[in-house]
Design an enzyme around this catalytic site. Structure first.
Site, mmCIF file in Angstrom:
data_model
loop_
_atom_site.group_PDB
_atom_site.id
_atom_site.type_symbol
_atom_site.label_atom_id
_atom_site.label_comp_id
_atom_site.label_asym_id
_atom_site.label_seq_id
_atom_site.Cartn_x
_atom_site.Cartn_y
_atom_site.Cartn_z
ATOM 1 N N ASP A 124 -7.858 8.162 1.078
ATOM 2 C CA ASP A 124 -8.394 7.044 1.912
ATOM 3 C C ASP A 124 -7.946 7.230 3.097
ATOM 4 O O ASP A 124 -8.482 6.577 4.134
ATOM 5 C CB ASP A 124 -7.704 5.619 1.475
ATOM 6 C CG ASP A 124 -8.661 5.164 0.272
ATOM 7 O OD1 ASP A 124 -9.671 5.499 -0.050
ATOM 8 O OD2 ASP A 124 -8.148 4.036 -0.422
ATOM 9 N N GLY B 109 -14.062 -1.287 -5.904
ATOM 10 C CA GLY B 109 -15.307 -0.875 -5.432
ATOM 11 C C GLY B 109 -15.368 0.023 -4.018
ATOM 12 O O GLY B 109 -16.429 0.094 -3.546
ATOM 13 N N GLY B 110 -14.037 0.415 -3.730
ATOM 14 C CA GLY B 110 -13.978 1.235 -2.578
ATOM 15 C C GLY B 110 -14.429 0.393 -1.489
ATOM 16 O O GLY B 110 -14.248 -0.943 -1.182
ATOM 17 N N THR C 68 -10.008 0.066 -9.329
ATOM 18 C CA THR C 68 -9.174 -0.730 -8.883
ATOM 19 C C THR C 68 -9.182 -1.951 -9.537
ATOM 20 O O THR C 68 -9.944 -2.137 -10.282
ATOM 21 C CB THR C 68 -9.556 -0.853 -7.365
ATOM 22 O OG1 THR C 68 -9.577 0.413 -6.601
ATOM 23 C CG2 THR C 68 -8.685 -2.072 -6.805
ATOM 24 N N SER D 116 -7.411 0.788 3.600
ATOM 25 C CA SER D 116 -7.895 0.276 2.622
ATOM 26 C C SER D 116 -9.106 -0.675 2.749
ATOM 27 O O SER D 116 -9.463 -1.041 3.918
ATOM 28 C CB SER D 116 -6.807 -0.380 1.719
ATOM 29 O OG SER D 116 -7.505 -1.036 0.497
ATOM 30 N N ARG E 68 0.899 -1.212 0.071
ATOM 31 C CA ARG E 68 -0.141 -0.038 -0.006
ATOM 32 C C ARG E 68 1.012 1.258 0.126
ATOM 33 O O ARG E 68 1.852 1.061 0.610
ATOM 34 C CB ARG E 68 -0.995 0.025 1.317
ATOM 35 C CG ARG E 68 -1.862 1.038 1.432
ATOM 36 C CD ARG E 68 -3.021 0.965 0.826
ATOM 37 N NE ARG E 68 -4.180 1.740 1.092
ATOM 38 C CZ ARG E 68 -5.106 2.029 0.207
ATOM 39 N NH1 ARG E 68 -5.209 1.495 -0.956
ATOM 40 N NH2 ARG E 68 -5.951 2.700 0.735
HETATM 41 O O1 DON Z 1 -7.981 0.796 -1.097
HETATM 42 C C1 DON Z 1 -9.223 1.280 -1.305
HETATM 43 O O2 DON Z 1 -9.908 0.799 -0.408
HETATM 44 C C2 DON Z 1 -9.856 2.114 -2.381
HETATM 45 N N1 DON Z 1 -8.575 2.889 -2.707
HETATM 46 C C3 DON Z 1 -10.216 1.434 -3.515
HETATM 47 C C4 DON Z 1 -10.671 2.334 -4.667
HETATM 48 C C5 DON Z 1 -11.380 1.352 -5.421
HETATM 49 O O3 DON Z 1 -11.573 0.281 -5.411
HETATM 50 C C6 DON Z 1 -11.825 2.037 -6.730
HETATM 51 N N2 DON Z 1 -12.820 1.376 -7.401
HETATM 52 N N3 DON Z 1 -13.853 1.323 -7.671
#
Ligand code: DON
Length: 583
Positions: A431, A482-483, A389, A460, A116
């Site tokens: 984040d 998907g964040g 992502t 994350s 990360r």
């Molecule tokens: O690490 C994380 O949780 C976020 N930066 C992920 C971002 C993400 O999945 C964007 N896609 N939709």
């Protein structure tokens, strides 16, 4: 250009879907998706006898399959695929971002690698607030949004520990793709979707909109500066990125845009091997990512809660099932947002959060009604004070499995391309908790422990995951973007195969729902729930919100199921344009 046709021909479409859980599945009613749902429960998984790669791009998957045919193991393939994605899937694949890798080797070795991004050493807690204490938006766009990239160090470290083929052989194919590849629909669409963002920075526009326009399908897209950067990495390993010319170009880019990353940051960057989060779910063993991801811990907590109910007795996507999931998620995310952060900086109560007994106590106040999130605080006592992502799953012919989720955070990250080096930088700083009590881009309202500190990793939700059967055999490899929605997305794929006996294509195609404590609502993909179930959930007190972003869809799962006879079945999410390739 790689020999696509050859490898594609090696993938046989499966017979009608078979369930992953053999015996029990025979007696189950067939899976039926709501009429309103756009994907089919009858899609056949891609099958292969020996090895499989599933990623978000066909060139990358094809390369991974070839690396294994040439004798590489799943980690070698994951390294090559990751570098290839930085070229052919630049909105998410990266060398300027970071990620996580979960490994389960056939000899029983398990490992989790944290690469990360870290906050630059000059970062400060309130760096995203203006004089009035309001958010500036600089955590998302431009040079200040960039965390010190971790991907190259992570892949280098993975190779050092598990790699078998020469490093150069894993990086050079990506450099060749950067010399030029034939544009396909997925690439063109990624660029077209973000055209105006890509015009924000001159170097980014020059790189991704050559001649000022979107490249067409069938044209060759070349990234010569990226090719040169990749060849420095090929020849010098991690030093080809963190020291020397690439590092100089990154620091110059930072100086141009008042960013913070210095040579000291790049030289000090380390990837960390960590103990995977390991928990059982109905006898299956789940391996997933510990902090600095919240994924494994939060998923363990929700799984432990859900396990105390007989989910399989609840029809799939019935009111009872969605209600139970939402209530367990509400509680798990309340804990996530309060307690989870980089464990190198914060004492994270991992054992307590993942204990079965804690989940039983936490689930005790679940009733038939929605519990307002306002009444659900973090569960541990005493309370503490205060799309874009990309995932890849690989199984090799020896039974080694790798799950990697990697990101620039938002699509095309900070939108800043390092001039002269041809790659995008992340906007992972968003984040962190930029301001306690306010949501980040993903609507996550996170706690003080996840505040910005120099050298700290931002929390994350990425959840690369490997599941094995009660008898210890490898079963399922999964993950998604998907964040904040990643954890529930991955968990639903596990519930779909473990509790409902779905095959991998059904588990991936199936509609998804989500709850993350705040905002206090169940998000559902467009068409995911029948009108009856929607009305019944509302009657229980849930606020139901249909997803509008991304065409009403959420996530982009790449999953592999190992069948009891050892053959492999895979599915690349129909929400995206990836590919499963095996042999
Ligand atoms: O690490 C994380 O949780 C976020 N930066 C992920 C971002 C993400 O999945 C964007 N896609 N939709």
């Amino acid at each position: 250009m790689l020999g696509l046709a050859l490898l594609l021909a090696a993938c046989t479409p499966a017979e009608p879907p078979q369930a992953g859980l053999d015996e029990t599945a025979q007696s189950r009613p067939p899976i039926v998706f709501p009429d309103t749902w756009r994907f089919s429960a009858d899609d056949a998984p891609v099958t292969a006898e020996r090895a499989m790669v599933v990623s978000t791009d066909i060139y990358a998957s094809e390369l991974g399959a070839r690396i294994m045919q040439e004798g590489g193991n799943a980690v070698d393939a994951a390294i090559a695929v990751s570098f290839a994605l930085a070229v052919v899937k630049p909105n998410a694949g990266n060398i300027g971002g970071g990620g996580f890798m979960v490994v389960r080797m056939a000899d029983g070795t398990t490992a989790a690698l944290d690469y990360r991004e870290k906050a630059p050493l000059e970062a400060t807690r309130d760096m995203f607030l203006d004089d009035r204490g309001e958010l500036t938006g600089k955590s998302m766009l431009g040079h200040l949004a960039v965390g010190v990239p971790g991907s190259v160090m992570g892949l280098w470290e993975a190779h050092r520990r598990f790699g078998t083929l020469p490093w150069a052989d894993l990086v050079e194919p990506a450099a060749e793709l950067a010399d030029g590849f034939e544009v396909h629909e997925g690439f063109r669409r990624d660029i077209a979707n973000k055209e105006s963002d890509l015009r924000l920075y001159e170097t980014t526009a020059a790189t991704f909109l050559p001649g000022g326009r979107i490249v067409d399908i069938g044209e060759t897209f070349a990234q010569p500066e990226l090719a040169a950067t990749l060849r420095r990495i090929r020849d010098r390993g991690a030093d080809g990125f963190y020291r020397g010319e690439t590092a100089d170009l990154i620091v110059a880019e930072m100086e141009r845009g008042q960013g913070l990353i210095s040579h000291r940051d790049l030289e000090a960057y380390t990837a960390a091997w960590r103990d995977p989060i390991e928990f059982t779910y109905r006898g299956f063993t789940v391996l997933s990512m510990p902090p600095s991801s919240s994924g494994g811990t939060t998923m363990a907590e929700m799984a432990n809660m859900v396990e105390t109910y007989d989910l399989a007795e609840m029809p799939w996507h019935s009111t009872q099932m969605i209600h139970l999931l939402a209530e367990s998620w509400r509680r798990s995310y309340a804990d996530r947002n309060a307690y989870l952060a980089d464990s190198d900086f914060i004492d994270v109560p991992l054992e307590r959060l993942t204990a079965k007994a804690y989940a039983v106590a936490r689930a005790a106040d679940i009733t038939d009604r929605a519990t307002p999130s306002a009444d659900v605080g973090p569960g541990l006592e005493p309370p503490r004070e205060g799309d874009h992502t990309t995932h890849l799953s690989i199984v090799d012919a020896s039974g080694n499995a790798v799950a990697v989720t990697t990101t620039l955070n938002l699509s095309f990250g900070s939108k800043v391309t390092v001039a002269g080096a041809g790659f995008l930088l992340n906007n992972e700083m968003d984040d962190f908790t930029a301001k306690p009590g306010t949501p980040n881009f993903f609507g996550l309202v996170q706690g003080e422990d996840n505040g910005v500190e120099p050298g700290k990793r931002m929390l994350s939700a990425m959840t690369p995951t490997i599941v094995s059967r009660p008898d210890g055999t490898l079963f399922f490899v999964t993950g998604s973007p998907g964040g904040g929605r990643i954890i529930t997305t991955v968990f639903q794929t596990i519930v779909n195969v473990v509790d409902y006996g779905m095959n991998v294509a059904q588990a991936v195609n199936a509609p998804r729902v989500h709850h993350q404590h705040l905002p206090d609502q169940i998000m559902y993909e467009r068409g995911a729930l029948t009108p009856t179930v929607l009305a019944e959930l509302e009657a229980r007190g849930h606020v139901m919100v249909e997803r509008v972003e991304d065409g009403g869809l959420s996530g982009n799962v790449q999953a592999i199921m190992v069948m009891p006879d050892g053959t492999l079945q895979a599915a690349s999410d129909p929400r995206g344009r990836g590919a499963a390739i095996g042999w």
